[in-house]
Structures are given as C-alpha cells and as structure tokens.
Design an enzyme around this catalytic site. Structure first.
Site, PDB file in Angstrom:
ATOM      1  N   ASP A  67      94.947   6.145 -19.610  1.00 40.63           N
ATOM      2  CA  ASP A  67      94.971   6.772 -18.292  1.00 40.63           C
ATOM      3  C   ASP A  67      93.563   6.943 -17.734  1.00 40.63           C
ATOM      4  O   ASP A  67      92.575   6.696 -18.435  1.00 40.63           O
ATOM      5  CB  ASP A  67      95.737   8.109 -18.329  1.00 40.63           C
ATOM      6  CG  ASP A  67      95.364   9.004 -19.504  1.00 40.63           C
ATOM      7  OD1 ASP A  67      94.388   8.691 -20.214  1.00 40.63           O
ATOM      8  OD2 ASP A  67      96.043  10.015 -19.717  1.00 40.63           O
ATOM      9  N   ASN A 136     102.171  21.066 -22.034  1.00 41.03           N
ATOM     10  CA  ASN A 136     103.450  20.974 -21.303  1.00 41.03           C
ATOM     11  C   ASN A 136     104.276  19.764 -21.749  1.00 41.03           C
ATOM     12  O   ASN A 136     105.253  19.405 -21.107  1.00 41.03           O
ATOM     13  CB  ASN A 136     103.194  20.916 -19.790  1.00 41.03           C
ATOM     14  CG  ASN A 136     102.440  19.655 -19.360  1.00 41.03           C
ATOM     15  OD1 ASN A 136     102.098  18.826 -20.198  1.00 41.03           O
ATOM     16  ND2 ASN A 136     102.184  19.523 -18.073  1.00 41.03           N
ATOM     17  N   HIS A 138     103.154  16.660 -22.002  1.00 43.87           N
ATOM     18  CA  HIS A 138     102.795  15.359 -21.434  1.00 43.87           C
ATOM     19  C   HIS A 138     102.189  14.431 -22.483  1.00 43.87           C
ATOM     20  O   HIS A 138     101.566  14.869 -23.442  1.00 43.87           O
ATOM     21  CB  HIS A 138     101.912  15.499 -20.184  1.00 43.87           C
ATOM     22  CG  HIS A 138     100.490  15.885 -20.419  1.00 43.87           C
ATOM     23  ND1 HIS A 138      99.764  16.615 -19.521  1.00 43.87           N
ATOM     24  CD2 HIS A 138      99.625  15.636 -21.447  1.00 43.87           C
ATOM     25  CE1 HIS A 138      98.537  16.779 -19.979  1.00 43.87           C
ATOM     26  NE2 HIS A 138      98.434  16.207 -21.139  1.00 43.87           N
ATOM     27  N   GLU A 143     103.784  13.587 -16.876  1.00 39.40           N
ATOM     28  CA  GLU A 143     104.063  15.026 -16.826  1.00 39.40           C
ATOM     29  C   GLU A 143     105.581  15.269 -16.884  1.00 39.40           C
ATOM     30  O   GLU A 143     106.365  14.326 -16.764  1.00 39.40           O
ATOM     31  CB  GLU A 143     103.494  15.585 -15.513  1.00 39.40           C
ATOM     32  CG  GLU A 143     101.991  15.348 -15.332  1.00 39.40           C
ATOM     33  CD  GLU A 143     101.113  16.362 -16.068  1.00 39.40           C
ATOM     34  OE1 GLU A 143     101.596  17.020 -17.003  1.00 39.40           O
ATOM     35  OE2 GLU A 143      99.936  16.488 -15.691  1.00 39.40           O
TER      36      GLU A 143
END
Ligand code: PGA
Length: 241
Positions: A67, A136, A138, A143
């Site tokens: 990413d 979270n 991810h 996400e």
C-alpha cells in the site's frame, strides 16, 4: 492455519524471518508483498542479518509494496516506498528491476493501481503476502467493510488509521485522506500469507481471526480458511480463554 505465539520482539522477528527465509529457500524467485509500520521493522533487520550469514537469499525474489499514501511521491520520506527502501530494499541491495513500488503521486491513480496488479499477474501472482494487522482488523489499507474481491484500488482512510499512522511522524505530517492498497482479493489469492501481529491494540482483531468466522467488520477474517496462512503473534495477545 499455522499459529505461533512468541515472547518478546526478538523472538517475534526471528520466527517471522525464519518463515520468510523458508519461503524464499523453497521459491527463490518468489513474488512478495511487503508491509510497512512498526510491526515488520524487526523482521526486515533479521532478514538482512540472515542474508549476511548466507542463511537467506533475498536477491532473486520480486518485491511489491502492499500500500501507499495517495498524493505522496515515492521519494517523500513519509511514503511507504521510502520506508521499504530504507528498512529493507536498499540495505539488502535488491536490484531495481526486482522492485515495484506504488507511485502515490501518479497522475492517473487508477492506471497506477492497474499497473501494480498487472505486474503481479505477469509474475504468476503473489507467492507470499506479508501483513501487519490494524487494531480495527485492517490488512494493508483494507478497512472494515472493504470489498473482499478487489485488486489494487484507492480507498478512503479511516480516522483511526490516519491517527495511528500520524504517530510515526514527529514533524506534523498530515496523513492523506486516501490510500492506494492491494485489495483483499489479491491478498487472498497469494499462495502464502504471513500475518504478523504485535502491539497492544490488536487483541480483538486477532481474536476475530482466531474465532474462524468470516466477518466483513473485521477485514482480517477474510483470511479464515486460507490454506497457506501462517500467523506469528505476540503471546501477550493470547486470548485469555
Ligand atoms: P503497526 O501497523 O505495525 O504500526 O502496528 C500495522 C497496520 O496498521 O497494518
């Protein structure tokens, strides 16, 4: 799933590096997706040490980043490209032709995403995706609620992720609103996945994976049932029951 609990950062990095070195011993020209963040720093240091002693061969593999920040050029010290060059690719002396790093500042970002996918596909897909885990759930910048079939694409970053990532920089860098990320479809298609889990806020996300039930609220659970999944996790995150 192969799951290994480790005690302390040294053992964590050593076990993760042994896994990567094992894949590279088996498939020297492996196509590998690389993560950024605090989690893999020890892994990169350990891999460099293994290469130094001849216990790992890093030179033949092909490296991609998972990413990148949209709008940030690879030459920018805040970019993930710069992070990977600094911590791993440059000290490992990986030749330029074996590296493809996303250009966050590409004028046509959709074309850049498609080019990343095409470059991976041209090599037969990913042999190994190395991943960190977000609090979270991810993986890369996928996400909660992400499309589980996607290839590389642009995503808005959650406030939680932007805040967590801003903490890496003391210079007031404003984390961009969007990221460019390999999608879960592409990550799931990797023949092997190494998920590295360390850091205080990860227990709930890890527990969701270990529960073994695919749940879009926790992107990491897209890996449930993946035949080539290995998890190296800090023993401090072990569920209490
Ligand atoms: P960290 O980030 O390694 O800095 O904890 C992991 C991630 O958010 O993927």
């Amino acid at each position: 799933m192969q799951l290994e609990w480790t005690d302390g950062p040294e053992a964590f990095a050593t076990r993760a590096a042994a896994h990567v070195a094992g894949v590279l011993a088996e498939t020297p020209a492996a196509t590998v997706a690389l993560p950024t963040g605090t989690t893999p720093i020890g892994l990169y240091a350990r891999l460099l040490a293994l290469a130094e002693t001849g216990e790992a061969t890093l030179a033949h593999a092909r490296y991609f980043n998972l990413d990148e920040y949209v709008g940030v050029p690879p030459s920018d010290p805040h970019s993930f490209a710069d992070f990977l060059r600094r911590h791993f690719l440059d000290p490992a002396s990986i030749e330029a032709g074996h590296i493809r790093l996303l250009r966050g500042d590409a004028p046509d970002i959709a074309a850049e995403a498609a080019a990343h996918d095409a470059a991976v596909a041209a090599l037969g897909g990913l042999d190994l995706a190395i991943l960190g885990l977000g609090g979270n759930g991810h993986i890369a910048f996928n996400e909660p609620g992400a499309d589980w079939d996607a290839g590389t694409h642009v995503v808005p970053l959650t406030e939680e992720t932007r805040k967590a990532n801003a903490a890496y920089f003391a210079d007031g860098f404003t984390v961009p609103s969007h990221g460019l990320t390999m999608g879960i479809g592409m990550i799931r298609a990797a023949r092997r996945v190494l998920l590295m889990v360390s850091g205080g806020s990860k227990a709930e996300a890890l527990a969701a994976l270990l529960a073994g039930r695919a749940d879009p609220v926790w992107p990491v659970t897209a890996l449930c049932g993946h035949p080539g999944l290995a998890v190296v996790a800090d023993a401090a995150l072990k569920p209490s029951r």
